[in-house]
Design an enzyme around this catalytic site. Sequence first.
Site, PDB file in Angstrom:
ATOM      1  N   GLY A 130       0.833  -1.192   0.000  1.00 47.51           N
ATOM      2  CA  GLY A 130       0.000   0.000   0.000  1.00 47.51           C
ATOM      3  C   GLY A 130       0.866   1.239   0.000  1.00 47.51           C
ATOM      4  O   GLY A 130       2.032   1.196   0.411  1.00 47.51           O
ATOM      5  N   GLN A 141       3.192   9.996   0.981  1.00 49.56           N
ATOM      6  CA  GLN A 141       4.456   9.263   1.190  1.00 49.56           C
ATOM      7  C   GLN A 141       5.454   9.528   0.064  1.00 49.56           C
ATOM      8  O   GLN A 141       6.639   9.245   0.206  1.00 49.56           O
ATOM      9  CB  GLN A 141       4.196   7.753   1.265  1.00 49.56           C
ATOM     10  CG  GLN A 141       3.490   7.329   2.536  1.00 49.56           C
ATOM     11  CD  GLN A 141       3.356   5.823   2.574  1.00 49.56           C
ATOM     12  OE1 GLN A 141       2.398   5.260   2.071  1.00 49.56           O
ATOM     13  NE2 GLN A 141       4.335   5.145   3.156  1.00 49.56           N
ATOM     14  N   LEU A 200       6.596   1.676   4.667  1.00 49.10           N
ATOM     15  CA  LEU A 200       7.684   2.088   3.776  1.00 49.10           C
ATOM     16  C   LEU A 200       8.254   3.443   4.188  1.00 49.10           C
ATOM     17  O   LEU A 200       9.394   3.760   3.871  1.00 49.10           O
ATOM     18  CB  LEU A 200       7.199   2.138   2.327  1.00 49.10           C
ATOM     19  CG  LEU A 200       6.701   0.798   1.746  1.00 49.10           C
ATOM     20  CD1 LEU A 200       6.089   1.018   0.377  1.00 49.10           C
ATOM     21  CD2 LEU A 200       7.833  -0.213   1.673  1.00 49.10           C
ATOM     22  N   GLU A 230      -3.372   3.134   5.178  1.00 52.33           N
ATOM     23  CA  GLU A 230      -3.191   4.176   4.144  1.00 52.33           C
ATOM     24  C   GLU A 230      -4.057   5.407   4.411  1.00 52.33           C
ATOM     25  O   GLU A 230      -3.611   6.534   4.194  1.00 52.33           O
ATOM     26  CB  GLU A 230      -3.473   3.608   2.741  1.00 52.33           C
ATOM     27  CG  GLU A 230      -2.580   2.442   2.321  1.00 52.33           C
ATOM     28  CD  GLU A 230      -1.103   2.642   2.595  1.00 52.33           C
ATOM     29  OE1 GLU A 230      -0.613   3.786   2.557  1.00 52.33           O
ATOM     30  OE2 GLU A 230      -0.419   1.634   2.880  1.00 52.33           O
TER      31      GLU A 230
HETATM   32 ZN    ZN Z   1       2.848   3.302   5.731  1.00 50.07          ZN
END
Ligand code: ZN
Length: 165
Positions: free
Chosen positions: A46, A51, A90, A133
């Site tokens: 995701g 991000q 991430l 998310e």
């Molecule tokens: Zn994340």
Amino acid sequence: MAVLTIRRFPDPVLKEKVLPVEKIDGEILELIKNMADTMYAAPGIGLAANQVGILKRVIVVDVDDKLMAFINPEIVWYSDEVEEGEEGCLSVDPDIHVMVPRSTKIKLKAKNEKGEDIELEAEGLLARALQHEVDHINGIIILDRTSPEERKKALRELANKIRRI
Ligand code: ZN
């Protein structure tokens, strides 16, 4: 194919206000494509637009070989049943995992890439990924959701990693 740079904690962009998408145009469709490329390259399941430094309410997920993109997603219902589960991010570090409590089922409203209103019921890993998310576009990361002990442990691991680089 364009793989974008994933911003990492404590990059302030992860906490900035993320604005709704007003018009679904070529730029948004391109963004979704690049976000998918970036997610697969990471690899991850995701990704939220902030991000990669884009302050627009767009997320992509792929939990079982099916790419899904949501524009202006909103979780309109959460099950009372909550489950702890291990999550990585991430934007934190792909190797660091913390326990995060999430509702086991949710209902999400959003627009799809054609601009149509859609509603989706999700459970299990998909429900978890969507909550993760949507948290991102609300400026919340897993370190804000985990216990103080797990947070401390993760920050220590992060500090050690940075020192090693
Ligand atoms: Zn994340």
